[in-house]
Design an enzyme around this catalytic site. Structure first.
Site, PDB file in Angstrom:
ATOM      1  N   ARG B  21       0.849  -1.195   0.000  1.00  0.00           N
ATOM      2  CA  ARG B  21       0.000   0.000   0.000  1.00  0.00           C
ATOM      3  C   ARG B  21       0.888   1.249   0.000  1.00  0.00           C
ATOM      4  O   ARG B  21       0.589   2.239  -0.656  1.00  0.00           O
ATOM      5  CB  ARG B  21      -0.920   0.006   1.213  1.00  0.00           C
ATOM      6  CG  ARG B  21      -1.824   1.229   1.222  1.00  0.00           C
ATOM      7  CD  ARG B  21      -2.501   1.425   2.554  1.00  0.00           C
ATOM      8  NE  ARG B  21      -3.622   0.520   2.734  1.00  0.00           N
ATOM      9  CZ  ARG B  21      -4.389   0.535   3.819  1.00  0.00           C
ATOM     10  NH1 ARG B  21      -4.146   1.377   4.810  1.00  0.00           N
ATOM     11  NH2 ARG B  21      -5.401  -0.297   3.938  1.00  0.00           N
ATOM     12  N   GLU B  32       6.554 -18.904   3.096  1.00  0.00           N
ATOM     13  CA  GLU B  32       5.864 -19.566   4.203  1.00  0.00           C
ATOM     14  C   GLU B  32       6.176 -21.061   4.119  1.00  0.00           C
ATOM     15  O   GLU B  32       5.931 -21.694   3.088  1.00  0.00           O
ATOM     16  CB  GLU B  32       4.357 -19.297   4.083  1.00  0.00           C
ATOM     17  CG  GLU B  32       3.459 -20.169   4.944  1.00  0.00           C
ATOM     18  CD  GLU B  32       3.791 -20.125   6.435  1.00  0.00           C
ATOM     19  OE1 GLU B  32       4.008 -19.020   6.960  1.00  0.00           O
ATOM     20  OE2 GLU B  32       3.869 -21.215   7.054  1.00  0.00           O
ATOM     21  N   SER B  38      -2.095 -16.100   6.372  1.00  0.00           N
ATOM     22  CA  SER B  38      -3.086 -15.073   6.701  1.00  0.00           C
ATOM     23  C   SER B  38      -4.318 -15.642   7.400  1.00  0.00           C
ATOM     24  O   SER B  38      -5.448 -15.434   6.965  1.00  0.00           O
ATOM     25  CB  SER B  38      -3.511 -14.361   5.403  1.00  0.00           C
ATOM     26  OG  SER B  38      -4.429 -13.326   5.682  1.00  0.00           O
ATOM     27  N   CYS B  42      -5.612 -17.451  16.675  1.00  0.00           N
ATOM     28  CA  CYS B  42      -6.341 -17.411  17.950  1.00  0.00           C
ATOM     29  C   CYS B  42      -7.669 -18.141  17.853  1.00  0.00           C
ATOM     30  O   CYS B  42      -8.282 -18.468  18.869  1.00  0.00           O
ATOM     31  CB  CYS B  42      -6.603 -15.975  18.371  1.00  0.00           C
ATOM     32  SG  CYS B  42      -5.105 -15.005  18.530  1.00  0.00           S
ATOM     33  N   ARG B  69      -3.318  -9.199  -5.322  1.00  0.00           N
ATOM     34  CA  ARG B  69      -2.947  -7.863  -4.845  1.00  0.00           C
ATOM     35  C   ARG B  69      -1.479  -7.554  -5.119  1.00  0.00           C
ATOM     36  O   ARG B  69      -0.981  -6.511  -4.700  1.00  0.00           O
ATOM     37  CB  ARG B  69      -3.163  -7.766  -3.335  1.00  0.00           C
ATOM     38  CG  ARG B  69      -4.622  -7.767  -2.950  1.00  0.00           C
ATOM     39  CD  ARG B  69      -4.752  -7.943  -1.455  1.00  0.00           C
ATOM     40  NE  ARG B  69      -6.130  -7.753  -1.057  1.00  0.00           N
ATOM     41  CZ  ARG B  69      -6.528  -6.992  -0.048  1.00  0.00           C
ATOM     42  NH1 ARG B  69      -5.650  -6.357   0.689  1.00  0.00           N
ATOM     43  NH2 ARG B  69      -7.797  -6.855   0.237  1.00  0.00           N
ATOM     44  N   ASP B 281       5.216 -12.566  16.870  1.00  0.00           N
ATOM     45  CA  ASP B 281       5.411 -13.299  18.122  1.00  0.00           C
ATOM     46  C   ASP B 281       6.868 -13.587  18.454  1.00  0.00           C
ATOM     47  O   ASP B 281       7.191 -13.879  19.602  1.00  0.00           O
ATOM     48  CB  ASP B 281       4.658 -14.642  18.051  1.00  0.00           C
ATOM     49  CG  ASP B 281       3.151 -14.467  18.127  1.00  0.00           C
ATOM     50  OD1 ASP B 281       2.683 -13.330  18.329  1.00  0.00           O
ATOM     51  OD2 ASP B 281       2.441 -15.476  17.982  1.00  0.00           O
ATOM     52  N   ASN B 303       0.041  -8.309  14.511  1.00  0.00           N
ATOM     53  CA  ASN B 303      -0.462  -7.592  13.343  1.00  0.00           C
ATOM     54  C   ASN B 303       0.019  -6.150  13.314  1.00  0.00           C
ATOM     55  O   ASN B 303       0.373  -5.617  12.269  1.00  0.00           O
ATOM     56  CB  ASN B 303      -1.994  -7.643  13.328  1.00  0.00           C
ATOM     57  CG  ASN B 303      -2.519  -8.938  12.732  1.00  0.00           C
ATOM     58  OD1 ASN B 303      -2.510  -9.116  11.524  1.00  0.00           O
ATOM     59  ND2 ASN B 303      -2.942  -9.847  13.590  1.00  0.00           N
ATOM     60  N   TYR B 424     -24.161   5.266  30.348  1.00  0.00           N
ATOM     61  CA  TYR B 424     -25.064   4.604  31.274  1.00  0.00           C
ATOM     62  C   TYR B 424     -26.495   4.571  30.755  1.00  0.00           C
ATOM     63  O   TYR B 424     -27.075   5.599  30.420  1.00  0.00           O
ATOM     64  CB  TYR B 424     -25.072   5.297  32.646  1.00  0.00           C
ATOM     65  CG  TYR B 424     -26.281   4.933  33.472  1.00  0.00           C
ATOM     66  CD1 TYR B 424     -26.521   3.605  33.817  1.00  0.00           C
ATOM     67  CD2 TYR B 424     -27.207   5.891  33.867  1.00  0.00           C
ATOM     68  CE1 TYR B 424     -27.655   3.243  34.543  1.00  0.00           C
ATOM     69  CE2 TYR B 424     -28.343   5.536  34.601  1.00  0.00           C
ATOM     70  CZ  TYR B 424     -28.565   4.211  34.923  1.00  0.00           C
ATOM     71  OH  TYR B 424     -29.682   3.858  35.625  1.00  0.00           O
ATOM     72  N   TRP B 432     -23.411   3.719  38.415  1.00  0.00           N
ATOM     73  CA  TRP B 432     -21.972   3.725  38.721  1.00  0.00           C
ATOM     74  C   TRP B 432     -21.405   2.424  38.172  1.00  0.00           C
ATOM     75  O   TRP B 432     -21.476   1.385  38.813  1.00  0.00           O
ATOM     76  CB  TRP B 432     -21.731   3.825  40.227  1.00  0.00           C
ATOM     77  CG  TRP B 432     -22.132   5.149  40.789  1.00  0.00           C
ATOM     78  CD1 TRP B 432     -23.214   5.408  41.563  1.00  0.00           C
ATOM     79  CD2 TRP B 432     -21.465   6.403  40.616  1.00  0.00           C
ATOM     80  NE1 TRP B 432     -23.254   6.743  41.876  1.00  0.00           N
ATOM     81  CE2 TRP B 432     -22.196   7.386  41.311  1.00  0.00           C
ATOM     82  CE3 TRP B 432     -20.306   6.810  39.936  1.00  0.00           C
ATOM     83  CZ2 TRP B 432     -21.833   8.734  41.354  1.00  0.00           C
ATOM     84  CZ3 TRP B 432     -19.936   8.149  39.969  1.00  0.00           C
ATOM     85  CH2 TRP B 432     -20.694   9.087  40.669  1.00  0.00           C
TER      86      TRP B 432
END
Lengths: 449, 449
Positions: B21, B32, B38, B42, B69, B281, B303, B424, B432
């Site tokens: 970009r 890879e 991609s 998690c 891309r 990581d 990321n 609230y 509260w």
């Protein structure tokens, strides 16, 4: 030290509690013209809708509980006058009709707001209501017996919350709004539209751009609302077109009002008259984003002002530093929230504001039950200073608005939001939370100038 | 400009996208070693648990999409060496076994982490697994056929998430943890206890203070885990005792590692070797509360680092300013979240920290379906500087942690939190909010000194 408090709902009772905590020897007396104190008025629509068990459930502390803490509570006592020079008030005991005077060392005006009643709503017809307090709610509850079709005049918070409540009760609901949109002062047009669509999806007939001219009735009960677009039949009518601060006592005491028409106070909740404080919906507050005084009567603000006033009246030192314009409401399966300024509000103030709109999901799109969430984020062009956010999405997800509220307090930048280490796991968020996506895009937008 | 990226999951693909970009003319090639790029790692436990449809659903962008891309994607290509002097890498094509060299102008090491495998787990027995990537997940899925009892070794995030997944699949689950608690590094004792109770309430057998000594097997398949407290029968064993950064390539390139053992980078994600960046990581990051380098491998951080590295490799200027230690995980009907430091972490760093614990409800107690939420808020005594928060409660409600995270970024004070204009309305919060109650109490606590 005798601390006298006028009004015993949110600000008044918060003040009483904090005053006694700060100075356990102070004499604290609350005069409440009604029979209920210390309740969550924001919960009123939800009792009618069946989301809350009963009116009593809204009460945080009963008169007996407050008395056992040492707060004098005088129910059914209306304060009718203030003599600031003599440091005393005039009190009408509504049960006996007797008037007495009561001295004070510190006086708190926590008189709240009243519903605005246009001429057409001043009627003897049964079935025409406002909703400001528990007796109002109880009256609506009674009126609901046999009612089939309700007309809500006004498309703000309360009108919207009541529309949901009445639908839950199985009534046919029509909402009339003078403006061309619902939730008008709260959200920009794109976001108001989502609220309106949710109302309509749930069977609320929304009629915009309609002015009410009068009521029709039969045998003492309302039968319809006459508008410039014809007659709307209804056997129950709710007037929810706005509120106005109760400032009669303040005026009588010579207390200065602000440009908003509400009581002007400083950060210590002191009015312009020595010894007289004010707190709650009847007061202005400082909008920290615009640095202007505004009148935005909301529950948390009222309680906060009350606490600050309570501490200060008892000889302590506390400050209420203002609001950032946060608000939130539920509309059937959706929630809508805002903080700071909308794009329209920013423009009206002459700010060079830019906004981006991002639609995403409340949690990872691949994890089950992901629901849409829509965010508009607004910042100042060039500087990137955050100005506000609006969120519409499924229920709890829009509490994200609080993150932006926290940054607005510190006059944060859009870059600060973009860099915030938000919590991510698939059941809770996308890896790039919708707020981060919005901040990233808005950051590029504002740098363009 | 030839930008070469090693590793195509989170940081690597974020870097590739941002680099292109920023400089659409750059040549960007991703190597890879696996077959998947991609994807949201998690989400792995949730595919096994049935909360996510299939493995493909975790993929944000397919190789074909990335190629369209303009990103060169070489799957099954393992980078085996780096010659920083010659600015080239050695690449093994795992399909053909052929090794080639590839030049780079900028190199990104986004090599991630590996599961720690103790000696006892290095086995040929079937049914013994770790969970780091999609092939690991697929292998577990296969192993599940016929399995009845799973033993999870390790009570961290992944172990907890997998326990839930396996219970959803109807398996008997036993969790072994060497320490005297689950979720040990993440939460203080009181909050770990709530997590453990939720595991147990959902049928997970939690055994604490247990050391694993070996595995037992029959006919090539695992049959149990031998521990210092006896044999635990299981036909599926998950090793989830932690991760270690993949730093072999970094070492080979002469890149400096930090004290944590992970790659040391500056805010631009540059390593100590010119032209070589690292992200994800495998890297340390700056903890903004402690100003120390830490190794906390999490998806959002990876990321973010990737994006920063991508922009900078393409000639732009971006910075990753660090984390504040935010984390969140789901455990059956509860969620647990933390940000900043726990009380124990703060004390270990020699900070004079005070904490308060507040239990409340996620929304107004009187509104239906109010659920408990527990918050610990931690600040520095005297100064009141916010240090951290821990929340345990029903699902989404704990995203409130983000408010504290936002304040930690700006080195906010407990008073800032107490004054924040949070949203609230009864369906969303108490008047509260639990965070405000905690901030109010903690404010008084820290002022005591």
């Amino acid at each position: 030290m005798r601390i006298v408090i006028v009004g015993g709902v949110a600000a008044g009772m918060s003040a009483a509690s904090r005053a006694l905590r700060h100075d356990p020897k102070a004499e604290v007396v609350v005069f409440e013209r009604g029979e209920w104190i210390s309740y969550g008025a924001c919960g009123l629509p939800y009792v009618l809708g069946g989301d809350v068990e009963d009116w009593q459930a809204l009460v945080a502390r009963t008169p007996a509980q407050m008395r056992s803490r040492g707060v004098g509570v005088r129910l059914g006592h209306e304060v009718t006058g203030v003599d600031a020079g003599a440091a005393q008030i005039t009190v009408l005991d509504r049960a006996t009709g007797r008037t007495t005077t009561e001295p004070y060392d510190r006086l708190l005006l926590a008189t709240g707001v009243s519903a605005i009643l246009p001429d057409w709503a001043r009627t003897d017809l049964a079935g025409v209501h406002v909703l400001r307090d528990i007796p109002d709610g109880q009256a609506i509850e009674k009126s609901l017996a046999g009612a089939k079709r309700v007309c809500i005049v006004g498309g703000g918070y309360i009108g919207i919350e009541l529309a949901e409540a009445f639908r839950a009760r199985g009534l046919s609901v029509v909402m009339l709004e003078k403006a061309e949109f619902v939730a008008g002062r709260v959200l920009d047009a794109e976001y108001r539209g989502r609220v309106q669509a949710e109302l309509e999806r749930n069977g609320v007939e929304v009629r915009l751009g309609v002015s009410v001219e009068g009521l029709t009735g039969k045998a003492g009960r309302v039968t319809g609302v006459q508008t410039d677009a014809g007659l709307v039949r209804a056997d129950l009518v709710i007037v929810a077109i706005g509120v106005k601060p109760n400032v009669e006592l303040a005026k009588a005491a010579g207390v200065r009002l602000g440009k908003t028409g509400a009581v002007a106070v400083n950060a210590a909740q002191q009015t312009s008259v020595a010894g007289i404080y004010a707190a709650g919906d009847n007061c202005q507050s400082l909008h920290r984003v615009t640095r202007r005084q505004v009148h935005v009567p909301l529950g948390l603000t009222a309680n906060r002002m009350g606490r600050v006033a309570g501490v200060n009246m008892a000889g302590g030192s506390a400050k209420f530093l203002g609001i950032v314009g946060t608000g939130i409401f539920k509309v059937f399966g959706l929630g809508a929230a805002r903080t700071g300024l909308t794009q329209a509000e920013a423009e009206a103030l002459g700010l060079h504001a830019a906004s981006v709109d991002v639609s995403s999901t409340d949690h990872a799109g691949y994890y089950h039950d992901a629901s849409p969430i829509h965010v508009r984020l607004t910042a100042e062009k060039g500087t990137g200073r955050l100005l506000g956010a609006q969120l519409v999405g499924c229920r709890e997800s829009i509490k994200r608005v609080d993150v932006v509220a926290a940054l607005l307090h510190g006059r944060g930048n859009v870059q600060d939001l973009a860099e915030t280490d938000l919590a991510y796991a698939p059941p809770f968020s996308s890896v790039w939370d919708v707020l981060l996506v919005a901040a990233d895009r808005l950051g590029r937008e504002v740098r363009k100038g």
